[in-house]
Design a protein around this motif. Structure first.
Motif, PDB file in Angstrom:
ATOM      1  N   SER A  24     -29.344 101.107 -59.628  1.00 41.27           N
ATOM      2  CA  SER A  24     -29.776 101.063 -58.811  1.00 41.27           C
ATOM      3  C   SER A  24     -29.230 102.147 -57.426  1.00 41.27           C
ATOM      4  CB  SER A  24     -29.777  99.428 -57.646  1.00 41.27           C
ATOM      5  OG  SER A  24     -28.656  99.198 -57.831  1.00 41.27           O
ATOM      6  N   ASP A  25     -29.762 101.824 -56.386  1.00 41.53           N
ATOM      7  CA  ASP A  25     -28.664 102.601 -55.279  1.00 41.53           C
ATOM      8  C   ASP A  25     -27.499 102.546 -55.011  1.00 41.53           C
ATOM      9  OD1 ASP A  25     -31.881 102.276 -52.926  1.00 41.53           O
ATOM     10  OD2 ASP A  25     -30.953 103.944 -54.848  1.00 41.53           O
ATOM     11  N   ILE A  26     -27.024 103.187 -55.128  1.00 39.66           N
ATOM     12  CA  ILE A  26     -25.189 103.274 -54.936  1.00 39.66           C
ATOM     13  C   ILE A  26     -24.919 102.703 -53.634  1.00 39.66           C
ATOM     14  CG2 ILE A  26     -22.972 104.474 -54.650  1.00 39.66           C
ATOM     15  CD1 ILE A  26     -24.735 105.316 -57.587  1.00 39.66           C
ATOM     16  N   ARG A  73     -33.749 114.562 -51.787  1.00 33.38           N
ATOM     17  CA  ARG A  73     -34.240 113.152 -50.942  1.00 33.38           C
ATOM     18  C   ARG A  73     -35.953 112.304 -51.636  1.00 33.38           C
ATOM     19  NH1 ARG A  73     -30.208 114.818 -48.983  1.00 33.38           N
ATOM     20  NH2 ARG A  73     -29.836 115.977 -47.685  1.00 33.38           N
ATOM     21  N   ARG A  74     -35.593 111.395 -50.786  1.00 33.57           N
ATOM     22  CA  ARG A  74     -36.257 110.626 -51.452  1.00 33.57           C
ATOM     23  C   ARG A  74     -38.155 110.507 -51.161  1.00 33.57           C
ATOM     24  NH1 ARG A  74     -32.335 105.008 -52.601  1.00 33.57           N
ATOM     25  NH2 ARG A  74     -34.301 104.152 -51.949  1.00 33.57           N
ATOM     26  N   ALA A  98     -28.331 110.949 -44.880  1.00 31.53           N
ATOM     27  CA  ALA A  98     -27.971 112.287 -45.969  1.00 31.53           C
ATOM     28  C   ALA A  98     -27.711 113.305 -45.703  1.00 31.53           C
ATOM     29  CB  ALA A  98     -29.032 111.971 -47.806  1.00 31.53           C
ATOM     30  N   ASP A  99     -28.391 113.229 -44.695  1.00 33.77           N
ATOM     31  CA  ASP A  99     -29.103 114.545 -44.488  1.00 33.77           C
ATOM     32  C   ASP A  99     -27.403 115.356 -43.350  1.00 33.77           C
ATOM     33  OD1 ASP A  99     -32.311 115.371 -42.757  1.00 33.77           O
ATOM     34  OD2 ASP A  99     -30.789 116.074 -45.451  1.00 33.77           O
ATOM     35  N   ARG A 141     -35.409 104.048 -56.275  1.00 34.85           N
ATOM     36  CA  ARG A 141     -33.957 104.042 -56.457  1.00 34.85           C
ATOM     37  C   ARG A 141     -33.116 105.673 -56.578  1.00 34.85           C
ATOM     38  NH1 ARG A 141     -34.518 101.059 -54.523  1.00 34.85           N
ATOM     39  NH2 ARG A 141     -35.047  98.231 -54.419  1.00 34.85           N
ATOM     40  N   ASN A 142     -32.404 105.560 -56.473  1.00 34.92           N
ATOM     41  CA  ASN A 142     -31.131 106.989 -56.337  1.00 34.92           C
ATOM     42  C   ASN A 142     -29.756 106.154 -57.231  1.00 34.92           C
ATOM     43  OD1 ASN A 142     -30.076 109.338 -56.628  1.00 34.92           O
ATOM     44  ND2 ASN A 142     -29.994 109.651 -54.708  1.00 34.92           N
ATOM     45  N   ARG A 151     -25.209 110.754 -58.602  1.00 35.27           N
ATOM     46  CA  ARG A 151     -24.399 111.168 -57.456  1.00 35.27           C
ATOM     47  C   ARG A 151     -23.839 112.206 -57.490  1.00 35.27           C
ATOM     48  NH1 ARG A 151     -22.938 106.065 -59.895  1.00 35.27           N
ATOM     49  NH2 ARG A 151     -21.264 104.970 -58.760  1.00 35.27           N
ATOM     50  N   TYR A 187     -37.753 103.446 -45.066  1.00 30.08           N
ATOM     51  CA  TYR A 187     -36.201 103.636 -46.157  1.00 30.08           C
ATOM     52  C   TYR A 187     -36.152 104.258 -46.534  1.00 30.08           C
ATOM     53  CZ  TYR A 187     -32.696 101.671 -47.907  1.00 30.08           C
ATOM     54  OH  TYR A 187     -31.107 101.064 -48.600  1.00 30.08           O
ATOM     55  N   ASP A 188     -37.340 105.023 -47.405  1.00 30.27           N
ATOM     56  CA  ASP A 188     -36.096 106.415 -47.627  1.00 30.27           C
ATOM     57  C   ASP A 188     -36.377 107.475 -46.459  1.00 30.27           C
ATOM     58  OD1 ASP A 188     -38.804 106.136 -50.683  1.00 30.27           O
ATOM     59  OD2 ASP A 188     -36.825 105.266 -50.392  1.00 30.27           O
ATOM     60  N   HIS A 189     -37.169 107.079 -45.483  1.00 26.61           N
ATOM     61  CA  HIS A 189     -36.684 107.870 -44.584  1.00 26.61           C
ATOM     62  C   HIS A 189     -35.152 108.186 -43.866  1.00 26.61           C
ATOM     63  CE1 HIS A 189     -40.376 110.886 -44.162  1.00 26.61           C
ATOM     64  NE2 HIS A 189     -41.207 109.836 -43.913  1.00 26.61           N
ATOM     65  N   TRP A 191     -40.967 100.801 -47.739  1.00 25.39           N
ATOM     66  CA  TRP A 191     -40.459 101.352 -48.362  1.00 25.39           C
ATOM     67  C   TRP A 191     -40.123 103.356 -48.138  1.00 25.39           C
ATOM     68  CZ3 TRP A 191     -37.559  99.052 -51.386  1.00 25.39           C
ATOM     69  CH2 TRP A 191     -37.018  97.971 -51.809  1.00 25.39           C
ATOM     70  N   ALA A 192     -41.145 102.932 -47.357  1.00 25.80           N
ATOM     71  CA  ALA A 192     -41.420 104.921 -47.527  1.00 25.80           C
ATOM     72  C   ALA A 192     -40.612 104.865 -45.629  1.00 25.80           C
ATOM     73  CB  ALA A 192     -42.866 105.479 -46.936  1.00 25.80           C
ATOM     74  N   ASN A 248     -25.275 109.812 -51.449  1.00 28.36           N
ATOM     75  CA  ASN A 248     -24.063 108.748 -53.077  1.00 28.36           C
ATOM     76  C   ASN A 248     -23.037 109.426 -52.894  1.00 28.36           C
ATOM     77  OD1 ASN A 248     -26.801 107.284 -53.393  1.00 28.36           O
ATOM     78  ND2 ASN A 248     -27.020 108.232 -55.129  1.00 28.36           N
ATOM     79  N   ALA A 249     -23.096 110.539 -53.403  1.00 33.10           N
ATOM     80  CA  ALA A 249     -21.403 111.366 -53.168  1.00 33.10           C
ATOM     81  C   ALA A 249     -20.364 110.566 -52.117  1.00 33.10           C
ATOM     82  CB  ALA A 249     -21.643 112.866 -53.568  1.00 33.10           C
ATOM     83  N   MET A 252     -32.789 106.561 -45.631  1.00 37.23           N
ATOM     84  CA  MET A 252     -31.845 107.048 -46.745  1.00 37.23           C
ATOM     85  C   MET A 252     -31.017 109.296 -46.376  1.00 37.23           C
ATOM     86  SD  MET A 252     -30.716 104.465 -47.755  1.00 37.23           S
ATOM     87  CE  MET A 252     -29.418 104.895 -49.172  1.00 37.23           C
ATOM     88  N   ASP A 253     -32.998 109.208 -45.930  1.00 38.52           N
ATOM     89  CA  ASP A 253     -32.319 110.312 -46.104  1.00 38.52           C
ATOM     90  C   ASP A 253     -31.361 111.483 -44.894  1.00 38.52           C
ATOM     91  OD1 ASP A 253     -35.477 111.392 -47.784  1.00 38.52           O
ATOM     92  OD2 ASP A 253     -33.920 111.088 -48.221  1.00 38.52           O
ATOM     93  N   ARG A 282     -41.555 110.217 -52.840  1.00 41.40           N
ATOM     94  CA  ARG A 282     -42.525 108.775 -52.446  1.00 41.40           C
ATOM     95  C   ARG A 282     -43.541 109.977 -52.601  1.00 41.40           C
ATOM     96  NH1 ARG A 282     -42.040 104.075 -51.577  1.00 41.40           N
ATOM     97  NH2 ARG A 282     -40.239 104.207 -51.622  1.00 41.40           N
ATOM     98  N   ASP A 298     -20.099 106.676 -53.140  1.00 39.39           N
ATOM     99  CA  ASP A 298     -18.540 106.850 -53.754  1.00 39.39           C
ATOM    100  C   ASP A 298     -17.031 107.394 -53.541  1.00 39.39           C
ATOM    101  OD1 ASP A 298     -19.488 108.421 -57.330  1.00 39.39           O
ATOM    102  OD2 ASP A 298     -19.100 105.726 -56.303  1.00 39.39           O
TER     103      ASP A 298
END
Lengths: 162, 282
Positions: B201-203, A15-16, B244-245, A6-7, A10, B236-238, B233-234, B250-251, B240-241, A20, B254
């Motif tokens: 938890s995640d934002i 990078r998750r 993010a890219d 979990r991240n 902010r 899912y993380d990809h 989960w792996a 998260n910023a 999210m990344d 992992r 917000d």
């Protein structure tokens, strides 16, 4: 094995997926792949709150581990039911770590810190010199396996503690 | 089911009107005929009496049996309740404007352009050969308030927690050379956002992922929709990344809350002003 990441912060871009990959490799090196772990990437606020609540030190810190079992150093749990497969939770103070390691490879520093946190989940401590030596050796061992797998050059967090 | 509104072809919208300017709607134009005098402070019965014998030139047209209301020729009913309601709204609008945190909609950092069409907002960004759009609607975007137990613990002089808007948002990613849009439906956790301090938890989370034909307004039900509830989960993380890219991290999440909250408050004030105009005969 279930590794939940979990991240919750902010401030620091993260990078998750690489985190992992590294943690999965560390758990395998510890012989704990079949167990569940939760890793929370936390900011100063959360770390301050947890540190204050559980260690009476209301200030941010780099890592806090909450083991689900009371174990001797290096011992693995003997689960009797599904929920006993949970090793515990590791909170990484990402904001704190980034602030104290400017210019360094953040991913590497987070991995080393997480390795330290995982060792705490398996009963390793560093309250005395002999405990620290034992923990340091284990961290060195699992990071070396990770380095071979990923081509990194990571060293344990607590070098020079004693 | 992913939100079809994300792919609706929406016309470019004008920014929402600033609430401190003149009321959002012009006063209701009076119908041809007698013009209302300024509202009198006298009780409603006195307005009946002023109406006199009911001639067409009367200033007021009393309406029998209308429970104290008076017809002024505008086509609406005017009761004491309406008057009180209008006054209440005037006070409410004044108070809301006082506590309004953002008089103008806040910017989202990272080079996002903003388009607003009523309650729907769209953030757009181009990164290399990709177009990224984030769409959300402020309707029903305020989570339920704290439960009664928490309220009982609250001291009388403590301020109530701020209202924040945490809308679901849909991210669309289009690459120049493909005919498919990757659509990701994202949600804020229900219980945790907006509370003081950080939660654990995640934002935000990705709930569903789908491909949809680029540029088509109609949602294609027959395209596979990935639900992340039981996703590896792996993977899912990809995902999210991946977001993010492209600036959706998260910023960003917000800042989207700040923007959505400001837009919601703006629209709420505008609604109150429209309601006041509707209730009160101008």
């Amino acid at each position: 094995m279930s590794l939940v990441i979990r991240n919750a912060q902010r401030s620091v871009p993260l990078r998750r997926a690489p985190l992992r990959r590294a943690l999965s490799a560390l758990l395998a090196a510890l012989g704990a792949s079949r167990f569940d772990v939760a890793l929370v990437c936390a900011g100063d606020g959360l770390m301050r709150r947890l540190n204050g609540a559980y260690r009476q030190r209301p200030e941010p810190t780099d890592v806090l581990s909450f083991p689900a079992h009371r174990l001797a150093a290096g011992e693995l749990p003997r689960p009797r039911c599904r929920h006993e497969y949970h090793l515990g939770d590791v909170f990484l103070g990402v904001e704190y770590i980034a602030r104290h390691a400017p210019g360094e490879d953040l991913e590497g520093v987070l991995t080393v810190t997480a390795a330290h946190g995982l060792c705490h989940l398996l009963g390793y401590q560093h309250n005395t010199k002999s405990e620290w030596q034992q923990m340091y050796q284990k961290e060195e061992e699992i990071l070396e396996k990770l380095n071979q797998l990923m081509g990194t050059n990571l060293r344990p967090l607590t070098a020079g503690l004693f | 089911m992913l939100l079809a509104r994300a792919l609706r072809a929406a016309a470019a919208a004008l920014p929402a009107p600033r609430p401190l300017l003149a009321a959002a709607l012009p006063p209701r134009a009076p119908r041809p005929g007698p013009v209302l005098p300024a509202p009198a402070p006298a009780p409603s019965r006195s307005l009946w009496q002023l109406g006199g014998g009911g001639g067409r030139a009367a200033l007021l047209r009393p309406r029998r049996g209308s429970a104290g209301g008076v017809s002024c020729g505008c086509g609406g009913l005017h009761t004491e309740g309406d008057k009180a309601f209008a006054q209440f709204l005037a006070d409410e609008i004044k108070e809301e404007k006082k506590i309004q945190k953002h008089k103008a909609l806040p910017q989202v950092s990272g080079g996002w352009e903003l388009e607003v069409h009523g309650t729907e907002a769209k953030l757009l960004r181009k990164v290399a050969g990709e177009r990224i759009t984030v769409t959300f609607n402020i309707n029903n975007s305020i989570p339920p308030s704290v439960d009664e137990d928490t309220q009982e613990d609250q001291k009388p002089d403590e301020q109530e927690p701020d209202i924040t808007s945490t809308p679901n948002f849909v991210v669309e990613v289009v690459k120049d050379d493909t005919k498919q849009t990757l659509v990701l439906d994202c949600h804020y956790p229900e219980d945790e956002v907006g509370h003081e301090g950080e939660e654990e938890s995640d934002i935000f989370t990705i709930r569903e992922v789908s491909f949809q034909p680029t540029g088509e307004a109609d949602w294609k039900d027959t395209n596979y929709t990935l639900n992340t509830d039981s996703l590896d989960w792996a993977l899912y993380d990809h995902l999210m990344d991946f977001l993010a890219d492209r600036g959706v991290d998260n910023a960003f999440a917000d800042e989207l809350i700040e923007l959505s909250t400001a837009l919601e408050h703006q629209e709420y004030i505008k609604f109150l002003e429209d309601l006041k105009s509707f209730v009160k005969c101008q």
